[in-house]
Design a protein around this motif. Structure first.
Motif, PDB file in Angstrom:
ATOM      1  N   ALA A 139      56.040  80.163  -1.822  1.00 44.57           N
ATOM      2  CA  ALA A 139      56.859  79.229  -1.027  1.00 44.57           C
ATOM      3  C   ALA A 139      55.981  78.443  -0.049  1.00 44.57           C
ATOM      4  CB  ALA A 139      57.946  79.989  -0.271  1.00 44.57           C
ATOM      5  N   HIS A 140      54.966  79.109   0.484  1.00 44.15           N
ATOM      6  CA  HIS A 140      54.033  78.433   1.405  1.00 44.15           C
ATOM      7  C   HIS A 140      53.288  77.320   0.659  1.00 44.15           C
ATOM      8  CE1 HIS A 140      51.127  78.361   4.853  1.00 44.15           C
ATOM      9  NE2 HIS A 140      50.279  77.988   3.899  1.00 44.15           N
ATOM     10  N   GLU A 141      52.806  77.619  -0.552  1.00 46.27           N
ATOM     11  CA  GLU A 141      52.085  76.604  -1.328  1.00 46.27           C
ATOM     12  C   GLU A 141      53.023  75.467  -1.763  1.00 46.27           C
ATOM     13  OE1 GLU A 141      49.033  76.465  -1.286  1.00 46.27           O
ATOM     14  OE2 GLU A 141      48.412  78.522  -0.850  1.00 46.27           O
ATOM     15  N   SER A 143      55.440  74.428  -0.170  1.00 45.47           N
ATOM     16  CA  SER A 143      55.662  73.597   1.023  1.00 45.47           C
ATOM     17  C   SER A 143      54.529  72.598   1.218  1.00 45.47           C
ATOM     18  CB  SER A 143      55.799  74.478   2.264  1.00 45.47           C
ATOM     19  OG  SER A 143      56.872  75.369   2.094  1.00 45.47           O
ATOM     20  N   HIS A 144      53.286  73.032   0.962  1.00 43.78           N
ATOM     21  CA  HIS A 144      52.167  72.077   1.051  1.00 43.78           C
ATOM     22  C   HIS A 144      52.384  70.931   0.056  1.00 43.78           C
ATOM     23  CE1 HIS A 144      49.512  73.933   3.942  1.00 43.78           C
ATOM     24  NE2 HIS A 144      49.384  75.064   3.262  1.00 43.78           N
ATOM     25  N   VAL A 145      52.886  71.260  -1.133  1.00 44.38           N
ATOM     26  CA  VAL A 145      53.134  70.225  -2.149  1.00 44.38           C
ATOM     27  C   VAL A 145      54.265  69.307  -1.702  1.00 44.38           C
ATOM     28  CG1 VAL A 145      53.946  69.807  -4.512  1.00 44.38           C
ATOM     29  CG2 VAL A 145      52.281  71.644  -4.068  1.00 44.38           C
ATOM     30  N   LYS A 195      40.472  71.499   3.997  1.00 48.22           N
ATOM     31  CA  LYS A 195      40.987  72.623   4.750  1.00 48.22           C
ATOM     32  C   LYS A 195      42.167  72.094   5.561  1.00 48.22           C
ATOM     33  CE  LYS A 195      37.697  74.502   6.846  1.00 48.22           C
ATOM     34  NZ  LYS A 195      37.551  73.714   8.051  1.00 48.22           N
ATOM     35  N   TYR A 196      43.299  72.768   5.424  1.00 51.16           N
ATOM     36  CA  TYR A 196      44.459  72.299   6.162  1.00 51.16           C
ATOM     37  C   TYR A 196      44.243  72.522   7.660  1.00 51.16           C
ATOM     38  CZ  TYR A 196      46.774  72.286   1.632  1.00 51.16           C
ATOM     39  OH  TYR A 196      47.124  72.047   0.337  1.00 51.16           O
ATOM     40  N   SER A 197      44.904  71.723   8.431  1.00 53.47           N
ATOM     41  CA  SER A 197      44.830  71.908   9.877  1.00 53.47           C
ATOM     42  C   SER A 197      45.848  72.967  10.276  1.00 53.47           C
ATOM     43  CB  SER A 197      45.156  70.598  10.576  1.00 53.47           C
ATOM     44  OG  SER A 197      46.510  70.263  10.331  1.00 53.47           O
ATOM     45  N   THR A 200      49.355  71.568   9.945  1.00 53.09           N
ATOM     46  CA  THR A 200      49.957  71.547   8.613  1.00 53.09           C
ATOM     47  C   THR A 200      50.277  72.971   8.156  1.00 53.09           C
ATOM     48  OG1 THR A 200      47.763  71.450   7.609  1.00 53.09           O
ATOM     49  CG2 THR A 200      48.921  69.378   7.837  1.00 53.09           C
ATOM     50  N   GLU A 201      49.497  73.947   8.607  1.00 52.88           N
ATOM     51  CA  GLU A 201      49.821  75.342   8.288  1.00 52.88           C
ATOM     52  C   GLU A 201      51.169  75.737   8.882  1.00 52.88           C
ATOM     53  OE1 GLU A 201      48.486  77.658   6.205  1.00 52.88           O
ATOM     54  OE2 GLU A 201      47.550  75.771   5.688  1.00 52.88           O
ATOM     55  N   THR A 202      51.374  75.347  10.118  1.00 54.55           N
ATOM     56  CA  THR A 202      52.654  75.671  10.762  1.00 54.55           C
ATOM     57  C   THR A 202      53.797  75.012   9.998  1.00 54.55           C
ATOM     58  OG1 THR A 202      51.611  75.948  12.913  1.00 54.55           O
ATOM     59  CG2 THR A 202      53.972  75.513  12.919  1.00 54.55           C
ATOM     60  N   GLN A 203      53.595  73.771   9.576  1.00 54.25           N
ATOM     61  CA  GLN A 203      54.627  73.095   8.790  1.00 54.25           C
ATOM     62  C   GLN A 203      54.926  73.869   7.507  1.00 54.25           C
ATOM     63  OE1 GLN A 203      53.321  69.077   8.043  1.00 54.25           O
ATOM     64  NE2 GLN A 203      54.333  68.333   9.894  1.00 54.25           N
ATOM     65  N   ALA A 204      53.858  74.305   6.814  1.00 48.90           N
ATOM     66  CA  ALA A 204      54.054  75.030   5.552  1.00 48.90           C
ATOM     67  C   ALA A 204      54.715  76.379   5.806  1.00 48.90           C
ATOM     68  CB  ALA A 204      52.719  75.203   4.827  1.00 48.90           C
ATOM     69  N   ASP A 205      54.400  77.002   6.940  1.00 52.46           N
ATOM     70  CA  ASP A 205      55.045  78.270   7.290  1.00 52.46           C
ATOM     71  C   ASP A 205      56.537  78.060   7.544  1.00 52.46           C
ATOM     72  OD1 ASP A 205      52.695  79.685   7.112  1.00 52.46           O
ATOM     73  OD2 ASP A 205      52.435  79.966   9.278  1.00 52.46           O
ATOM     74  N   ASN A 243      41.030  78.361   3.411  1.00 47.26           N
ATOM     75  CA  ASN A 243      41.822  77.193   3.013  1.00 47.26           C
ATOM     76  C   ASN A 243      43.002  76.959   3.942  1.00 47.26           C
ATOM     77  OD1 ASN A 243      40.233  76.825   0.773  1.00 47.26           O
ATOM     78  ND2 ASN A 243      41.578  77.963  -0.574  1.00 47.26           N
ATOM     79  N   HIS A 244      43.533  78.060   4.443  1.00 49.67           N
ATOM     80  CA  HIS A 244      44.742  77.971   5.271  1.00 49.67           C
ATOM     81  C   HIS A 244      44.429  78.606   6.622  1.00 49.67           C
ATOM     82  CE1 HIS A 244      47.205  77.223   1.593  1.00 49.67           C
ATOM     83  NE2 HIS A 244      46.295  78.018   1.045  1.00 49.67           N
ATOM     84  N   PRO A 245      43.955  77.811   7.581  1.00 51.73           N
ATOM     85  CA  PRO A 245      43.617  78.407   8.876  1.00 51.73           C
ATOM     86  C   PRO A 245      44.845  79.013   9.547  1.00 51.73           C
ATOM     87  CG  PRO A 245      43.631  76.020   9.023  1.00 51.73           C
ATOM     88  CD  PRO A 245      43.803  76.355   7.582  1.00 51.73           C
TER      89      PRO A 245
HETATM   90 ZN   LIG Z   1      48.626  76.822   3.937  1.00 51.93          ZN
END
Ligand SMILES: [Zn+2]
Length: 493
Positions: A139-141, A143-145, A195-197, A200-205, A243-245
């Motif tokens: 689901a996290h990945e 979301s990045h898409v 590398k995502y920022s 963007t990690e928070t958004q994907a979460d 890849n996902h900080p």
């Molecule tokens: Zn991520």
């Protein structure tokens, strides 16, 4: 740098504030409206069309599959694709054609390419505690898409390289048409798999938690999995975070989103017999082939150009990242940001992008490198020092540097040398170093350190730039980056 004077462009970082508002609203209303209070997360600025996301993603996925060890097991792929597509149905926005791939590596890692191409490492399946945790990573990945982070970052990267002051005309111009034409031609995974920022990690979460919830899984499972690997519970090399900080207060943010939605759904799913079967089966498969360099993350592997040999760097100092490009590798501090495509790269200091007088984002602090084609240079291979008796280049380092300077002055007439050229060595090769001044994007003078070295591809030049008044604050880091440069050796035929 005075934080009040320079505003770095920030990408939709109002999530926290917005979420705070949502929570306050939820408490005020105290109504059981399950879907009403979730945080709205939307894709950012993008110069690509969603069809181009798919086209780019499919091409990159084919390249990636040819370069990485793939599990190639239909049973596992079928399971993952059925699971992934079931989850992806709950992703908002454009319905991308999702394709899930299994990498035959026991690293705990995953990544997504634009348009729905998702790569999950075998290590994730083996280490997931239950199906909900695997679903959480998926689901996290997704979301990045869905949030189009790949092409959004490529948009920003192209714009940042394109407007790099004195190099604007040489690094690629930053024109939309150029990016789009590149999308159909020569593709570089690195541009789309940056590398995502943390933002963007928070958004994907946040979006991933919503998707997981809507798919009927325990929405806490994604946070649990990330927390477990973060705490090293799996005892495996977790490349995931390269890849996902890790965003700040990750678990709190995920929990907050679950609260926004009114707690976990009724009768949520945590595990399935099917998942347990698949995990047992994957664990029973022969171990993957040994990995060449565990220090290298997927972005680096895919950045390696096929025609050259990149020597893996296993000696990465603490607090440093490795940039691996077509012409060289270098260390840079972890809070700096490298973006590049082909021969060109920019490694920007934190807040190195600033807003210029015209209101456009522009790079003012950082290192850029590119390859310049001097007239009269033989492009025959075999130029790596004295190791091969190839044809000598028809142009000397000094002459090539003169040509580069002349070319730079065409777009920057005020560019001038303020020191004599110094003969130095760059990774054992003769190089030239000179300090320049130029007009800064911020107004006032800028100091640039220019280093040039002849390579088979042309004249590799590296420019370290900062406003003159602040150059001293950056010079140690600039020197550190330059001295860490490791030139890519060409394969001898
Ligand atoms: Zn991520």
């Amino acid at each position: 740098m005075e934080p009040g004077r320079i505003r770095a462009p920030r990408s939709r970082n109002s999530i926290q504030t917005f979420a705070g508002l949502c929570l306050a609203t939820a408490m005020l209303l105290a109504a059981p409206l399950v879907l009403a209070d979730r945080t709205q997360v939307k894709p950012g600025w993008n110069i690509f069309t969603t069809d181009q996301d798919v086209e780019i993603g499919q091409k990159l996925a084919a390249q990636t599959e040819s370069k990485m060890p793939m599990l190639g097991d239909k049973r596992v792929e079928d399971y993952l694709n059925a699971l992934g597509r079931r989850i992806a149905r709950h992703a908002p926005g454009v319905k991308f054609p999702y394709e899930f791939h299994v990498v035959n590596s026991q690293q705990v890692n995953s990544f997504a390419l634009p348009g729905g191409e998702v790569f999950i490492y075998r290590g994730v399946i083996e280490e997931a505690g239950d199906e909900a945790q695997l679903a959480g990573v998926v689901a996290h990945e997704i979301s990045h898409v869905a949030l189009r982070h790949g092409t959004n970052q490529a948009t920003k990267s192209e714009m940042s390289t394109g407007i790099l002051g004195i190099l604007g005309s040489m690094v690629g111009g930053g024109s939309v048409g150029m990016v789009v034409s590149q999308a159909g031609g020569d593709l570089s995974t690195s541009s789309f798999l940056l590398k995502y920022s943390r933002a963007t990690e928070t958004q994907a979460d946040v979006l991933g938690t919503q998707i997981l919830y809507d798919a009927g899984y325990d929405p806490r499972a994604m946070g649990q999995f990330f927390e477990n690997i973060e705490q090293g519970k799996h005892g495996r090399f977790a490349e995931m975070f390269s890849n996902h900080p890790i965003p700040e207060r990750r678990i709190e943010r995920i929990d907050q989103e679950i609260d926004n939605m009114g707690g976990p759904p009724k009768d949520f799913k945590t595990d399935s017999a099917e998942f347990r079967d698949i995990r047992r089966y994957v664990v029973s498969l022969p171990p993957p082939p040994p990995e060449k360099s565990r220090r290298f993350n997927t972005a680096n592997i895919q950045q390696a150009p096929p025609a050259s040999v990149v020597t893996p760097r296993s000696d990465v100092p603490a607090n440093m990242h490795v940039y691996t490009g077509a012409t060289f590798t270098a260390y840079f501090p972890t809070d700096w940001h490298a973006t590049g495509q082909g021969d060109s790269v920019s490694i920007l200091a934190p807040r190195g992008m600033v807003i210029d007088a015209q209101g456009n984002p522009t790079a003012a602090y950082g290192v850029i490198a590119n390859v310049f084609q001097p007239a009269g240079m033989s492009l025959a291979g075999g130029m790596d020092g004295a190791t091969t008796a190839g044809e000598a280049p028809a142009v000397t380092l000094e002459e090539a540097t003169n040509q580069l300077m002349a070319s730079l002055r065409e777009s920057s007439p005020n560019l001038k040398a303020v020191t004599l050229r110094e003969e130095i060595e760059l990774d054992g090769q003769p190089a030239l170093s000179v300090k320049l001044t130029n007009d800064s994007q911020l107004g006032g003078p800028e100091t640039d350190l220019l280093v040039t070295v002849l390579r088979p591809q042309g004249l590799l030049y590296i420019i370290c730039a900062a406003p003159q008044s602040e150059y001293a604050d950056y010079s140690d880091t600039f020197e550190g980056i330059i001295s860490s440069i490791h030139l890519t050796k060409q394969k001898t035929k």
